[in-house]
Design an enzyme around this catalytic site. Structure first.
Site, short mmCIF file in Angstrom:
data_model
loop_
_atom_site.label_atom_id
_atom_site.label_comp_id
_atom_site.label_asym_id
_atom_site.label_seq_id
_atom_site.Cartn_x
_atom_site.Cartn_y
_atom_site.Cartn_z
CG HIS A 327 -0.26 0.08 2.54
ND1 HIS A 327 0.24 1.25 3.07
CD2 HIS A 327 -0.01 -0.89 3.47
CE1 HIS A 327 0.76 1.01 4.26
NE2 HIS A 327 0.63 -0.28 4.53
CB CYS A 345 2.36 -3.24 4.98
SG CYS A 345 0.83 -3.75 5.80
#
Length: 400
Positions: A327, A345
Site C-alpha cells: 500500500h 506491509c
C-alpha cells in the site's frame, strides 16, 4: 485329333465339378434341418429360441427408503426394449429423463427432491412380443441437516496465475471423500492440479505450477443430494467459469528494500520499498509466496498490539491474512528503498502504490525473500503455495 481333344476337355472339368458338388451335398445331408455343416444353429433359429419376456431392473428398487437425491434413478431392460417410462413425484409432476438410443435404458436428467415419494410406471416389450409393466416406488431421504457451500471465484472473472479455487462450507464436513468425489475442475489447456482440505470446512484446488496465462476454467461442486455425514446432505450445487489473465509476478527482497513487477516475463517496474521491521518478529514481512487476495482504494488499519488505530492508507492490496498488504504511505517515503520500518506491509509512495494497484489482479503471486520469518499455512486462506506439491496432494481425502 488335336481339335477334338480341345473340345472334350471342358466336359471333363464339368464332370469333376458335379462330382465335387454331389460329394459336398452328401457330407451336409446328414445334419438336421436348421443347422450348418458344423451342427451350429442358424441366427434366425437362435433368435427364435432365445425369445422371452423383458427382464427389468429398476433403481432404486421398489420400496427403497432414505434414497439420496444424488443417487442414480434409472430403468434398464434386457431381452427387449422400453416403450415408455415415467417417474412421478407426489404432486403428479413427471421427472425429466432420457431414453437411451438403444431403448434399453431410461435415466433421470434432473435432481430429485428431499423427503418425497416417487412412483415408477411404463411398459417394456419383450423379445417374445409381450408387454411387461414397469412399477414400484421409493422414498428420498429427509436430511437432519443440509450444508451449503460457496466459491471464492465468480463467473466471467479474471484472476492471476497463482489463484487457488476455494470451496468453503457452512459447517464441518464429516465425509470429505464423498464431497471431493462430487467436485470437478475442467481447464483449457489441460492443467495438472489437486484438491486439498485445508480445514474441516474448506477444500482448495491449486495447480501444480502457476496457471498458464489465458487458461479457461470451469469448476463444479455437485454436492446437492450428496450424503456428507450422518444425516447431513449437500444443500445446493455451486459452479463458476472464469479465466486466468496475463502472467504477473512481484518479486521482493527485504534485504535490498526493492520490489520488481514482472509481467509476461518482462520487468515493468522496480520500486523502492520499506518492508516490516526485521528486528521485531511481530512486524517482519514473511518470506514465501503470497497471493493477492483483494484490492481497496483506501483501507483502515488498526493494530492494538502496536497501539495504532484506524490509520487510512491508499491503494491497499492484501497479500495474506496476517495483516500484510502492499500500500501507499507517504510518511515512510524517507525509508523506502533504504530501511525496513513498517509493521509487515510493503510501503510504497502513494503514486507508486496507485501504479501497482491499477495493474494488479486478485490471484497474482507476490514472492518475498530475505526475511527472518517464513510464511506458513496459518497465515491465511491463500497460503496454498506454502506447501510442496507432494505435501499438497497428501491433503486430498482421496489420496492413496
Amino acid at each position: 485329333m488335336t481339335g477334338l481333344h480341345k473340345r472334350r476337355k471342358p466336359l471333363a472339368l464339368i464332370g469333376l465339378g458335379l462330382a465335387a458338388l454331389l460329394a459336398l451335398s452328401a457330407c451336409s445331408g446328414g445334419d438336421s434341418p436348421g443347422t450348418t455343416g458344423t451342427g451350429q444353429t442358424t441366427s434366425a433359429d437362435a433368435q427364435q429360441t432365445s425369445a422371452g419376456p423383458a427382464k427389468l431392473a429398476v433403481q432404486p428398487a421398489d420400496g427403497a427408503k432414505d434414497v439420496a437425491p444424488a443417487d442414480s434413478a434409472q430403468v434398464t431392460v434386457t431381452d427387449g426394449e422400453l416403450q415408455s417410462v415415467t417417474l412421478t413425484n407426489p404432486e403428479g409432476k413427471q421427472v425429466a429423463g432420457q431414453l437411451g438410443a438403444d431403448k434399453r435404458s431410461w435415466t433421470i436428467t434432473e435432481p430429485l427432491g428431499y423427503g418425497k415419494k416417487y412412483t415408477w410406471s411404463g411398459t417394456a416389450l419383450g423379445s417374445d412380443g409381450k408387454q411387461v409393466a414397469i412399477g414400484g416406488s421409493f422414498t428420498t431421504v429427509s436430511p437432519r441437516k443440509q450444508l451449503s457451500a460457496s466459491l471464492n471465484v465468480g463467473d466471467n472473472q479474471t484472476y492471476g496465475i497463482a489463484m487457488p479455487i476455494a470451496l468453503t462450507f457452512s459447517s464441518k464436513v464429516a465425509d470429505k471423500a464423498a464431497v471431493e468425489r462430487a467436485l470437478t475442475v475442467e481447464t483449457t489447456p489441460k492443467t495438472e492440479g489437486s484438491w486439498a482440505w485445508v480445514s474441516d470446512t474448506s477444500v482448495h484446488w491449486r495447480p501444480k505450477e502457476y496457471w498458464q496465462p489465458n487458461t479457461q476454467v470451469k469448476v463444479a461442486a455437485n454436492i446437492y443430494g450428496v450424503k456428507i455425514g450422518d444425516g447431513t446432505y449437500g444443500k445446493q450445487d455451486v459452479t463458476a467459469a472464469f479465466s486466468i489473465g496475463r502472467s504477473q509476478i512481484v518479486k521482493g527482497d527485504t534485504r535490498t528494500h526493492r520490489m520488481q513487477v514482472i509481467r509476461d516475463g518482462v520487468q515493468i517496474a522496480d520500486y523502492p520499498v520499506s518492508y516490516g521491521l526485521d528486528s521485531d518478529p511481530g512486524r517482519v514481512t514473511h518470506s514465501g509466496i503470497h497471493v493477492v487476495m483483494s484490492k481497496h482504494a483506501t483501507y483502515s488499519m488498526s493494530n492494538p498490539r502496536y497501539d495504532y488505530y484506524d490509520v487510512n492508507v491508499p491503494w491497499a492490496v492484501r497479500i495474506s491474512n496476517n495483516g500484510e498488504f502492499i500500500h501507499g504511505l507517504a510518511s515512510s517515503m524517507w525509508a523506502q528503498g533504504k530501511q525496513n520500518v513498517s509493521h509487515g506491509c510493503l510501503n510504497l509512495s502513494p503514486a507508486r502504490a496507485k501504479e501497482y494497484y491499477d495493474g494488479a489482479l486478485v490471484g497474482d503471486p507476490v514472492e518475498i525473500t530475505g526475511s527472518t520469518q517464513t510464511l506458513s499455512a496459518k497465515d491465511g486462506d491463500y497460503s496454498d503455495w506454502t506447501y510442496s506439491w507432494a505435501d499438497w496432494t497428501k491433503l486430498s481425502a482421496l489420496a492413496g
